[in-house]
Design a protein around this motif. Structure first.
Motif, short mmCIF file in Angstrom:
data_model
loop_
_atom_site.label_atom_id
_atom_site.label_comp_id
_atom_site.label_asym_id
_atom_site.label_seq_id
_atom_site.Cartn_x
_atom_site.Cartn_y
_atom_site.Cartn_z
N CYS A 59 62.61 -45.61 20.44
CA CYS A 59 62.02 -45.47 19.10
C CYS A 59 62.31 -46.75 18.32
O CYS A 59 63.46 -47.19 18.26
CB CYS A 59 62.63 -44.26 18.39
N ASP A 63 71.89 -34.18 24.01
CA ASP A 63 71.76 -35.63 24.12
C ASP A 63 72.19 -36.11 25.49
O ASP A 63 73.01 -35.48 26.15
CB ASP A 63 72.59 -36.34 23.06
N CYS A 70 68.99 -41.54 14.14
CA CYS A 70 67.61 -41.93 13.90
C CYS A 70 66.93 -40.90 13.00
O CYS A 70 67.11 -39.69 13.18
CB CYS A 70 66.85 -42.03 15.22
N ARG A 71 66.14 -41.36 12.06
CA ARG A 71 65.47 -40.42 11.15
C ARG A 71 64.41 -39.60 11.87
O ARG A 71 63.95 -38.60 11.34
CB ARG A 71 64.87 -41.17 9.98
N HIS A 72 64.02 -39.99 13.08
CA HIS A 72 63.04 -39.22 13.85
C HIS A 72 63.69 -38.19 14.77
O HIS A 72 62.99 -37.39 15.37
CB HIS A 72 62.16 -40.16 14.69
N ALA A 73 64.99 -38.23 14.90
CA ALA A 73 65.69 -37.26 15.76
C ALA A 73 65.72 -35.90 15.05
O ALA A 73 65.78 -35.83 13.83
CB ALA A 73 67.10 -37.74 16.05
N HIS A 74 65.68 -34.84 15.82
CA HIS A 74 65.71 -33.49 15.23
C HIS A 74 67.05 -33.20 14.59
O HIS A 74 67.13 -32.57 13.55
CB HIS A 74 65.38 -32.43 16.28
N GLU A 75 68.11 -33.63 15.22
CA GLU A 75 69.46 -33.47 14.68
C GLU A 75 69.96 -34.86 14.30
O GLU A 75 69.71 -35.83 15.00
CB GLU A 75 70.40 -32.87 15.74
N ARG A 76 70.68 -35.00 13.23
CA ARG A 76 71.20 -36.31 12.84
C ARG A 76 72.67 -36.41 13.23
O ARG A 76 73.54 -36.64 12.40
CB ARG A 76 70.98 -36.55 11.36
N HIS A 132 65.78 -41.50 20.97
CA HIS A 132 66.27 -41.68 19.61
C HIS A 132 67.79 -41.74 19.61
O HIS A 132 68.44 -41.02 20.35
CB HIS A 132 65.84 -40.51 18.72
N THR A 153 68.41 -39.36 22.94
CA THR A 153 67.56 -38.25 23.35
C THR A 153 66.56 -38.76 24.38
O THR A 153 66.33 -39.96 24.49
CB THR A 153 66.78 -37.68 22.15
N ASN A 154 65.98 -37.86 25.11
CA ASN A 154 64.85 -38.16 26.02
C ASN A 154 65.12 -39.28 27.02
O ASN A 154 64.27 -40.13 27.24
CB ASN A 154 63.60 -38.51 25.21
#
Length: 70
Positions: free
Chosen positions: A53, A36, A24-30, A20, A9-10
Motif C-alpha cells: 500500500c 497479521d 496504515c490508515r487503510h488497515a482494518h485494525e490500527r 498494509h 496484512t495480506n
C-alpha cells in the motif's frame, strides 16, 4: 538487519489486496492483530509477488519483548 521482523496484512499471494502496515490508515485494525503476517526484511527482499500500500506511511519493524509476548 535481514532478520528484523515486519508485520503486515495480506502477505500471502493467494489473498487479494495490498499489504498494509499495522498503523496504515487503510488497515482494518490500527494495531498488530492475530491475523497479521510476520515476515523478515530478508523475506521481503526476495519476493516479487507482494503489493505494498502506498499510503501506509511506512512499515512498523520491531521485535516483541518477552513481556509483550506473554
Amino acid at each position: 538487519m535481514a532478520a528484523v521482523q515486519l508485520y503486515t496484512t495480506n502477505a500471502s499471494p493467494l489473498i487479494e489486496g495490498k499489504g498494509h502496515s499495522p498503523l496504515c490508515r487503510h488497515a482494518h485494525e490500527r494495531a498488530v492483530v492475530a491475523g497479521d503476517d510476520l515476515l523478515t526484511v530478508a523475506d521481503l527482499m526476495e519476493r516479487t509477488d507482494f503489493d505494498w500500500c502506498s499510503k501506509g506511511g511506512g512499515y512498523a519493524m520491531r521485535r516483541l519483548s518477552d513481556t509483550q509476548l506473554s
